[in-house]
Design a protein around this motif. Structure first.
Motif, PDB file in Angstrom:
ATOM      1  N   HIS A 171      -5.795  -0.213   4.968  1.00  0.00           N
ATOM      2  CA  HIS A 171      -6.705   0.840   4.497  1.00  0.00           C
ATOM      3  C   HIS A 171      -6.224   2.177   5.040  1.00  0.00           C
ATOM      4  N   VAL A 172      -5.790   3.070   4.145  1.00  0.00           N
ATOM      5  CA  VAL A 172      -5.214   4.355   4.541  1.00  0.00           C
ATOM      6  C   VAL A 172      -5.716   5.454   3.610  1.00  0.00           C
ATOM      7  N   SER A 173      -5.939   6.637   4.169  1.00  0.00           N
ATOM      8  CA  SER A 173      -6.293   7.809   3.362  1.00  0.00           C
ATOM      9  C   SER A 173      -5.151   8.812   3.416  1.00  0.00           C
ATOM     10  N   SER A 174      -4.819   9.340   2.243  1.00  0.00           N
ATOM     11  CA  SER A 174      -3.776  10.359   2.140  1.00  0.00           C
ATOM     12  C   SER A 174      -4.384  11.538   1.406  1.00  0.00           C
ATOM     13  N   PRO A 175      -4.735  12.639   2.136  1.00  0.00           N
ATOM     14  CA  PRO A 175      -5.648  13.684   1.669  1.00  0.00           C
ATOM     15  C   PRO A 175      -6.833  13.147   0.884  1.00  0.00           C
ATOM     16  N   ASN A 176      -6.859  13.341  -0.432  1.00  0.00           N
ATOM     17  CA  ASN A 176      -8.026  12.929  -1.220  1.00  0.00           C
ATOM     18  C   ASN A 176      -7.910  11.512  -1.784  1.00  0.00           C
ATOM     19  N   LEU A 177      -6.779  10.848  -1.544  1.00  0.00           N
ATOM     20  CA  LEU A 177      -6.562   9.500  -2.068  1.00  0.00           C
ATOM     21  C   LEU A 177      -6.854   8.468  -0.983  1.00  0.00           C
ATOM     22  N   ASN A 178      -7.800   7.568  -1.261  1.00  0.00           N
ATOM     23  CA  ASN A 178      -8.136   6.484  -0.339  1.00  0.00           C
ATOM     24  C   ASN A 178      -7.611   5.175  -0.910  1.00  0.00           C
ATOM     25  N   VAL A 179      -6.827   4.457  -0.116  1.00  0.00           N
ATOM     26  CA  VAL A 179      -6.136   3.256  -0.582  1.00  0.00           C
ATOM     27  C   VAL A 179      -6.574   2.045   0.237  1.00  0.00           C
ATOM     28  N   THR A 217      -2.790   9.852   6.553  1.00  0.00           N
ATOM     29  CA  THR A 217      -1.471  10.442   6.449  1.00  0.00           C
ATOM     30  C   THR A 217      -1.599  11.796   5.767  1.00  0.00           C
ATOM     31  N   THR A 218      -0.596  12.628   5.875  1.00  0.00           N
ATOM     32  CA  THR A 218      -0.628  13.951   5.260  1.00  0.00           C
ATOM     33  C   THR A 218       0.543  14.117   4.315  1.00  0.00           C
ATOM     34  N   LEU A 219       0.376  15.001   3.332  1.00  0.00           N
ATOM     35  CA  LEU A 219       1.444  15.286   2.391  1.00  0.00           C
ATOM     36  C   LEU A 219       2.312  16.412   2.957  1.00  0.00           C
ATOM     37  N   GLY A 238       0.805  -1.217   0.000  1.00  0.00           N
ATOM     38  CA  GLY A 238       0.000   0.000   0.000  1.00  0.00           C
ATOM     39  C   GLY A 238       0.832   1.258   0.000  1.00  0.00           C
ATOM     40  N   GLU A 239       1.962   1.220   0.702  1.00  0.00           N
ATOM     41  CA  GLU A 239       2.836   2.391   0.779  1.00  0.00           C
ATOM     42  C   GLU A 239       3.377   2.800  -0.592  1.00  0.00           C
ATOM     43  N   GLU A 240       3.471   1.860  -1.514  1.00  0.00           N
ATOM     44  CA  GLU A 240       3.939   2.193  -2.854  1.00  0.00           C
ATOM     45  C   GLU A 240       3.064   3.265  -3.494  1.00  0.00           C
ATOM     46  N   VAL A 241       1.801   3.327  -3.083  1.00  0.00           N
ATOM     47  CA  VAL A 241       0.856   4.264  -3.681  1.00  0.00           C
ATOM     48  C   VAL A 241       0.681   5.534  -2.844  1.00  0.00           C
ATOM     49  N   TYR A 242       0.566   5.386  -1.520  1.00  0.00           N
ATOM     50  CA  TYR A 242       0.225   6.568  -0.712  1.00  0.00           C
ATOM     51  C   TYR A 242       1.404   7.223  -0.009  1.00  0.00           C
ATOM     52  N   ALA A 243       2.526   6.524   0.157  1.00  0.00           N
ATOM     53  CA  ALA A 243       3.638   7.085   0.930  1.00  0.00           C
ATOM     54  C   ALA A 243       4.516   7.981   0.064  1.00  0.00           C
ATOM     55  N   THR A 244       4.016   9.167  -0.243  1.00  0.00           N
ATOM     56  CA  THR A 244       4.775  10.170  -0.986  1.00  0.00           C
ATOM     57  C   THR A 244       4.598  11.521  -0.306  1.00  0.00           C
ATOM     58  N   ALA A 245       5.626  12.346  -0.422  1.00  0.00           N
ATOM     59  CA  ALA A 245       5.579  13.663   0.212  1.00  0.00           C
ATOM     60  C   ALA A 245       4.960  14.721  -0.698  1.00  0.00           C
ATOM     61  N   CYS A 246       4.549  14.321  -1.901  1.00  0.00           N
ATOM     62  CA  CYS A 246       3.872  15.235  -2.828  1.00  0.00           C
ATOM     63  C   CYS A 246       2.854  14.438  -3.641  1.00  0.00           C
ATOM     64  N   ASP A 247       1.884  15.136  -4.192  1.00  0.00           N
ATOM     65  CA  ASP A 247       0.763  14.489  -4.882  1.00  0.00           C
ATOM     66  C   ASP A 247       1.088  14.290  -6.361  1.00  0.00           C
ATOM     67  N   LEU A 248       1.780  13.199  -6.657  1.00  0.00           N
ATOM     68  CA  LEU A 248       2.170  12.929  -8.043  1.00  0.00           C
ATOM     69  C   LEU A 248       0.980  12.541  -8.911  1.00  0.00           C
ATOM     70  N   LEU A 249      -0.035  11.918  -8.326  1.00  0.00           N
ATOM     71  CA  LEU A 249      -1.200  11.526  -9.127  1.00  0.00           C
ATOM     72  C   LEU A 249      -1.969  12.745  -9.634  1.00  0.00           C
ATOM     73  N   SER A 250      -2.047  13.783  -8.816  1.00  0.00           N
ATOM     74  CA  SER A 250      -2.696  15.010  -9.281  1.00  0.00           C
ATOM     75  C   SER A 250      -1.904  15.646 -10.413  1.00  0.00           C
ATOM     76  N   ARG A 251      -0.586  15.550 -10.368  1.00  0.00           N
ATOM     77  CA  ARG A 251       0.231  16.065 -11.464  1.00  0.00           C
ATOM     78  C   ARG A 251      -0.081  15.319 -12.753  1.00  0.00           C
ATOM     79  N   CYS A 252      -0.293  14.003 -12.635  1.00  0.00           N
ATOM     80  CA  CYS A 252      -0.668  13.226 -13.824  1.00  0.00           C
ATOM     81  C   CYS A 252      -1.983  13.751 -14.394  1.00  0.00           C
ATOM     82  N   ASN A 253      -2.936  13.975 -13.528  1.00  0.00           N
ATOM     83  CA  ASN A 253      -4.273  14.388 -13.944  1.00  0.00           C
ATOM     84  C   ASN A 253      -4.290  15.808 -14.496  1.00  0.00           C
ATOM     85  N   ASN A 254      -3.371  16.661 -14.021  1.00  0.00           N
ATOM     86  CA  ASN A 254      -3.389  18.078 -14.404  1.00  0.00           C
ATOM     87  C   ASN A 254      -2.591  18.385 -15.668  1.00  0.00           C
TER      88      ASN A 254
END
Length: 325
Positions: free
Chosen positions: A64-72, A323-325, A10-26
């Motif tokens: 099961h972990v939430s990282s701001p808007n990302l639920n994993v 968790t928080t970014l 799970g950490e592979e997806v949510y354990a980041t200090a910045c929101d890379l998925l939003s960068r993909c989307n934007n």
């Protein structure tokens, strides 16, 4: 290691200090989004530690972990063989990630290769794009010096845009790259229709990765490991009463605490209790003629396509562990 392999998954997806998925989307264009997806894929690799291993998850264990808007949500959907499924969603930005993971070990005398199988998808639904990728192998070497590292080939494809990336983690591969020293990564982004190379990828997944535009020679940084994985905070339990009994931290809580306290006798005893309880539940199912089914995924297997795990719910609910970014 005082944590479960499912937590590491799970950490592979949510354990980041910045929101890379939003960068993909934007990203404004398909190529901008694709380059960001390449960077996000690289971010899912973390430096492996030789000599310590996480717990083998029990059947039905969840993380099961939430990282701001990302639920994993990850679940162990099979124990023999060990298969883990993951579903991560950002309802606000309409992003979805679905992974199925199972590893097969191969011993060659001087090393063990843990080849990671399974389907991995990232969906940017606002753009109607699905990205499919695989994962590199975990190489555990005993000679000449004990070490562990990621190695092998990763392919990322987006059928809707026709873009494709080929990455090489370490060593010589069928792509013809020689990545060089440990943690090196090389590759290219191509137009799959014309097979034209659009960008060359170069760097190290534990430091800096750049892309070079083959048209004008411009080089830019797409991934900075220090930015992504430094200063990470341990997830916080906001509502203990709402944590599922199947949560990794609950299942292995006593074992982890004993390891952190270096009380090896207590850790061994607690671990045996968890494992014996699983054997007892398995015997009860056999006696009753019951078949265990995952709670959060529909799972299937065919010899031709391997394992496939589809989430039962459209959106992962928020978790009491955050968790928080």
């Amino acid at each position: 290691m005082p944590k479960s392999q499912l937590q590491c998954f799970g950490e592979e997806v949510y354990a980041t200090a910045c929101d890379l998925l939003s960068r993909c989307n934007n990203g404004r264009t398909p190529i901008e989004r694709f380059i960001s997806v390449v960077a996000w894929t690289i971010s899912t690799r973390r430096p492996p530690t030789f000599g310590v291993v996480p717990f083998n998850p029990i059947l039905g264990e969840t993380h099961h972990v939430s990282s701001p808007n990302l639920n994993v949500l990850a679940e162990m959907v099979s124990h023999h063989p060990p298969v883990a499924a993951l579903h991560a969603t950002n309802e606000k930005e309409n992003i979805e990630t679905i992974w199925c993971c199972y590893a097969v070990g191969k011993f060659n005398g001087a090393a063990v290769e843990g080849k990671v199988h399974g389907k991995r998808q990232l969906k940017l639904q606002n753009h109607g794009e699905t990205y499919e990728m695989n994962a590199p192998s975990l190489m555990i070497r005993f000679l000449p010096v004990p070490s562990s590292d990621w190695a092998g080939n990763v392919v990322i494809r987006c059928p809707e845009s026709g873009l494709e990336a080929e990455l090489c983690y370490g060593g010589q591969t069928m792509f013809g790259f020689r990545a060089g020293r440990r943690s090196a990564i090389k590759g290219k982004i191509i137009d799959s229709t014309s097979r034209k190379v659009l960008y060359e990828i170069n760097g190290h997944w534990d430091s800096i990765v750049t892309v070079k535009d083959t048209n004008n020679g411009e080089v830019k940084v797409i991934y900075d490991a220090k930015e992504v994985i430094s200063g990470l905070q341990t997830p916080i339990v906001k509502d203990p009463k709402s944590v599922w009994a199947s949560e990794s931290a609950v299942v292995w809580g006593e074992v982890s605490e004993a390891i952190l306290n270096k009380d090896w006798e207590k850790a061994t005893a607690a671990k045996k209790l968890v494992e014996e309880r699983q054997r007892e539940l398995a015997r009860e199912r056999i006696k009753k003629g019951e078949t265990w089914l995952p709670k959060h995924f529909a799972v299937s297997y065919t010899k031709e396509r391997g394992w496939n795990c589809l989430p039962i719910q459209k959106w992962v609910p928020p978790s009491p562990i955050q968790t928080t970014l």
